[in-house]
Design a protein around this motif. Structure first.
Motif, PDB file in Angstrom:
ATOM      1  N   TRP A 187      -2.059   3.153  16.491  1.00 21.43           N
ATOM      2  CA  TRP A 187      -0.885   2.508  17.083  1.00 21.43           C
ATOM      3  C   TRP A 187      -0.385   1.360  16.201  1.00 21.43           C
ATOM      4  N   ASN A 188      -1.288   0.760  15.411  1.00 26.08           N
ATOM      5  CA  ASN A 188      -0.909  -0.380  14.569  1.00 26.08           C
ATOM      6  C   ASN A 188      -0.620  -0.005  13.129  1.00 26.08           C
ATOM      7  N   HIS A 189      -1.396   0.924  12.575  1.00 27.44           N
ATOM      8  CA  HIS A 189      -1.200   1.234  11.146  1.00 27.44           C
ATOM      9  C   HIS A 189      -1.799   2.598  10.820  1.00 27.44           C
ATOM     10  N   TYR A 190      -0.927   3.501  10.378  1.00 25.75           N
ATOM     11  CA  TYR A 190      -1.329   4.897  10.152  1.00 25.75           C
ATOM     12  C   TYR A 190      -2.387   5.048   9.047  1.00 25.75           C
ATOM     13  N   ALA A 191      -2.096   4.521   7.840  1.00 18.80           N
ATOM     14  CA  ALA A 191      -3.029   4.716   6.714  1.00 18.80           C
ATOM     15  C   ALA A 191      -4.374   4.048   6.990  1.00 18.80           C
ATOM     16  N   ALA A 192      -4.326   2.820   7.540  1.00 23.50           N
ATOM     17  CA  ALA A 192      -5.571   2.107   7.838  1.00 23.50           C
ATOM     18  C   ALA A 192      -6.388   2.861   8.891  1.00 23.50           C
ATOM     19  N   ALA A 193      -5.700   3.503   9.855  1.00 22.97           N
ATOM     20  CA  ALA A 193      -6.404   4.282  10.883  1.00 22.97           C
ATOM     21  C   ALA A 193      -7.116   5.485  10.264  1.00 22.97           C
ATOM     22  N   VAL A 194      -6.476   6.124   9.286  1.00 26.93           N
ATOM     23  CA  VAL A 194      -7.125   7.263   8.597  1.00 26.93           C
ATOM     24  C   VAL A 194      -8.378   6.764   7.876  1.00 26.93           C
ATOM     25  N   PHE A 195      -8.280   5.599   7.230  1.00 26.74           N
ATOM     26  CA  PHE A 195      -9.446   5.045   6.530  1.00 26.74           C
ATOM     27  C   PHE A 195     -10.565   4.721   7.520  1.00 26.74           C
ATOM     28  N   ARG A 196     -10.196   4.161   8.681  1.00 23.99           N
ATOM     29  CA  ARG A 196     -11.202   3.809   9.678  1.00 23.99           C
ATOM     30  C   ARG A 196     -11.839   5.027  10.339  1.00 23.99           C
ATOM     31  N   SER A 197     -11.125   6.152  10.341  1.00 24.44           N
ATOM     32  CA  SER A 197     -11.600   7.344  11.048  1.00 24.44           C
ATOM     33  C   SER A 197     -12.824   7.981  10.383  1.00 24.44           C
ATOM     34  N   ASN A 198     -13.091   7.581   9.120  1.00 25.45           N
ATOM     35  CA  ASN A 198     -14.184   8.177   8.330  1.00 25.45           C
ATOM     36  C   ASN A 198     -13.958   9.656   8.005  1.00 25.45           C
ATOM     37  N   LEU A 199     -12.724  10.133   8.178  1.00 28.22           N
ATOM     38  CA  LEU A 199     -12.397  11.492   7.739  1.00 28.22           C
ATOM     39  C   LEU A 199     -12.230  11.473   6.218  1.00 28.22           C
ATOM     40  N   PRO A 200     -12.639  12.547   5.520  1.00 33.87           N
ATOM     41  CA  PRO A 200     -12.541  12.513   4.057  1.00 33.87           C
ATOM     42  C   PRO A 200     -11.094  12.477   3.569  1.00 33.87           C
ATOM     43  N   PHE A 201     -10.825  11.606   2.602  1.00 36.24           N
ATOM     44  CA  PHE A 201      -9.478  11.541   2.024  1.00 36.24           C
ATOM     45  C   PHE A 201      -9.601  11.217   0.533  1.00 36.24           C
ATOM     46  N   THR A 202      -8.529  11.443  -0.190  1.00 34.68           N
ATOM     47  CA  THR A 202      -8.491  11.072  -1.602  1.00 34.68           C
ATOM     48  C   THR A 202      -7.094  10.575  -1.932  1.00 34.68           C
ATOM     49  N   MET A 203      -6.927   9.989  -3.113  1.00 35.50           N
ATOM     50  CA  MET A 203      -5.626   9.451  -3.510  1.00 35.50           C
ATOM     51  C   MET A 203      -5.214  10.009  -4.864  1.00 35.50           C
ATOM     52  N   ILE A 204      -3.921  10.261  -5.017  1.00 37.36           N
ATOM     53  CA  ILE A 204      -3.402  10.677  -6.323  1.00 37.36           C
ATOM     54  C   ILE A 204      -2.190   9.794  -6.670  1.00 37.36           C
ATOM     55  N   PRO A 205      -2.039   9.412  -7.960  1.00 41.77           N
ATOM     56  CA  PRO A 205      -0.916   8.533  -8.316  1.00 41.77           C
ATOM     57  C   PRO A 205       0.424   9.273  -8.264  1.00 41.77           C
ATOM     58  N   ILE A 206       1.368   8.730  -7.517  1.00 37.94           N
ATOM     59  CA  ILE A 206       2.718   9.304  -7.426  1.00 37.94           C
ATOM     60  C   ILE A 206       3.719   8.151  -7.523  1.00 37.94           C
ATOM     61  N   PRO A 207       4.666   8.194  -8.491  1.00 38.03           N
ATOM     62  CA  PRO A 207       5.631   7.106  -8.599  1.00 38.03           C
ATOM     63  C   PRO A 207       6.594   7.086  -7.414  1.00 38.03           C
ATOM     64  N   ARG A 208       7.064   5.913  -7.080  1.00 32.62           N
ATOM     65  CA  ARG A 208       8.006   5.730  -5.972  1.00 32.62           C
ATOM     66  C   ARG A 208       9.409   6.081  -6.444  1.00 32.62           C
ATOM     67  N   GLY A 209      10.177   6.737  -5.582  1.00 30.70           N
ATOM     68  CA  GLY A 209      11.573   7.050  -5.902  1.00 30.70           C
ATOM     69  C   GLY A 209      12.491   5.907  -5.502  1.00 30.70           C
ATOM     70  N   SER A 210      13.796   6.143  -5.554  1.00 29.05           N
ATOM     71  CA  SER A 210      14.746   5.104  -5.126  1.00 29.05           C
ATOM     72  C   SER A 210      15.526   5.602  -3.914  1.00 29.05           C
ATOM     73  N   ARG A 211      16.047   4.664  -3.132  1.00 27.63           N
ATOM     74  CA  ARG A 211      16.775   5.012  -1.906  1.00 27.63           C
ATOM     75  C   ARG A 211      17.963   5.905  -2.200  1.00 27.63           C
ATOM     76  N   ILE A 212      18.206   6.876  -1.329  1.00 28.95           N
ATOM     77  CA  ILE A 212      19.340   7.791  -1.500  1.00 28.95           C
ATOM     78  C   ILE A 212      20.629   7.104  -1.063  1.00 28.95           C
ATOM     79  N   ALA A 213      20.619   6.444   0.087  1.00 26.81           N
ATOM     80  CA  ALA A 213      21.827   5.785   0.610  1.00 26.81           C
ATOM     81  C   ALA A 213      21.423   4.590   1.455  1.00 26.81           C
ATOM     82  N   GLY A 214      22.370   3.649   1.636  1.00 28.24           N
ATOM     83  CA  GLY A 214      22.111   2.510   2.515  1.00 28.24           C
ATOM     84  C   GLY A 214      21.170   1.489   1.902  1.00 28.24           C
ATOM     85  N   THR A 215      20.816   0.489   2.686  1.00 25.28           N
ATOM     86  CA  THR A 215      19.903  -0.563   2.229  1.00 25.28           C
ATOM     87  C   THR A 215      18.699  -0.635   3.159  1.00 25.28           C
ATOM     88  N   SER A 216      17.606  -1.151   2.622  1.00 22.85           N
ATOM     89  CA  SER A 216      16.367  -1.221   3.400  1.00 22.85           C
ATOM     90  C   SER A 216      16.482  -2.258   4.506  1.00 22.85           C
TER      91      SER A 216
END
Length: 329
Positions: A187-216
């Motif tokens: 309910w508070n944080h998706y990625a942190a909840a996955v880390f806390r769940s002790n389910l196996p996960f891994t990370m791969i480097p992916i560059p961030r894109g830029s916004r298509i339209a509008g402002t953040s």
């Protein structure tokens, strides 16, 4: 002869608020980028209390798709923020859909279709046995943002023992959902909840894109709130660390008092009045640290008895309607 694998059934979950044009363009790009993969894709747009209702004219999908089979919006009764929109989306998928994997990504274009293709390849390489998160290999924000982000990462690492390297952009095996939807941390944080769940996960480097339209819409207050939400998931770990720290501090104060008394009684080095001030100051600090340690202990014990929010039980309260925008004939 080799038996051909059935196509991978994907559900793509995108929380958004008034970013309909970006989402429509991103879905078109996503369909092109994934068309060579053996998969079918269903898109669920979690409408996090948008001011403008979804206009089907924004979604000009007459040309059809290669892999996208359906697009629907899940409208929430109020704006809850990205993390809670993701939690509600995951509960909706768990309750209503069957698929092989769920991709969680932003709808503004910063999570790229090419990134989804990379996540899919990594998912195939692990035979669907792990969650895969995109590790940010490049950030394009301002210098001030990067400085504060570095400070936040340092604080997060020192309090939780875990370094921050990922956002929401990820792919989950469908069977993970049954665990995640009963984690109150989701309910508070998706990625942190996955880390806390002790389910196996891994990370791969992916560059961030830029916004298509509008402002953040992400301002400084929202970013601080988001960071604190991530840290709050590790509340018990932080509580124990701060408890140990405050007890260690009070022990040092006690040793300091003993040392001051010994210098006063057994040496002639003490300046008149110095021992009284030093002992009094150290005693005040020690009492405060003991009080802090006691409050941490009681709050941790009370938190362990409280169940808190359970997404599987509570999320349906926030869903106003589900609207189909597109379905493959």
């Amino acid at each position: 002869a080799m038996i051909p694998h059935p196509p991978l059934r994907l559900i793509v979950l995108m929380p958004l608020r008034d970013d309909w044009l970006s989402a429509a363009e991103l879905i078109r790009r996503l369909d092109k980028a994934i068309s060579s993969e053996a998969c079918t894709m269903e898109i669920i747009l979690v409408d996090d209390g948008s001011v403008q209702r979804c206009d089907r004219n924004d979604f000009d999908f007459q040309s059809g798709f290669s892999v996208v089979r359906a697009i629907r919006t899940l409208r929430l009764r109020r704006n809850l923020g990205h993390q809670r929109a993701i939690a509600i989306g995951l509960v909706h998928v768990q309750n209503t859909a069957t698929c092989d994997a769920v991709v969680v990504m932003d709808a503004d274009g910063e999570d790229t279709p090419e990134g989804v293709a990379q996540l899919l390849r990594a998912y195939s390489d692990t035979h669907g046995a792990k969650a895969i998160f995109a590790e940010r290999s490049r950030r394009s924000e301002s210098l001030v943002f990067r400085v504060f982000y570095r400070l936040y990462k340092l604080l997060h690492r020192s309090l939780t023992g875990i370094s921050v390297r990922v956002g929401n952009f990820s792919i989950l095996p469908f069977q993970y959902l049954s665990t995640l939807v009963v984690l109150s941390e989701l309910w508070n944080h998706y990625a942190a909840a996955v880390f806390r769940s002790n389910l196996p996960f891994t990370m791969i480097p992916i560059p961030r894109g830029s916004r298509i339209a509008g402002t953040s819409r992400m301002n400084f207050v929202a970013l601080v709130s988001h960071g604190l939400s991530a840290i709050s998931v590790f509340g018990d770990v932080i509580g124990v660390r701060l408890l140990i720290g405050s007890l260690a501090g009070s022990l040092l104060c006690a040793l300091g008092i003993v040392l001051v008394v010994m210098i006063r009684l057994f040496t002639n080095r003490a300046i008149p009045g110095w021992a009284t001030y030093a002992t009094g100051t150290l005693a005040i600090i020690m009492i405060q640290l003991i009080a802090i340690a006691a409050s941490f202990t009681f709050s941790m014990l009370s938190n362990r008895t409280n169940l808190g929010s359970v997404p599987l039980r509570d999320c349906s309260l926030f869903v106003e309607e589900v609207v189909d925008i597109y379905s493959h004939e």
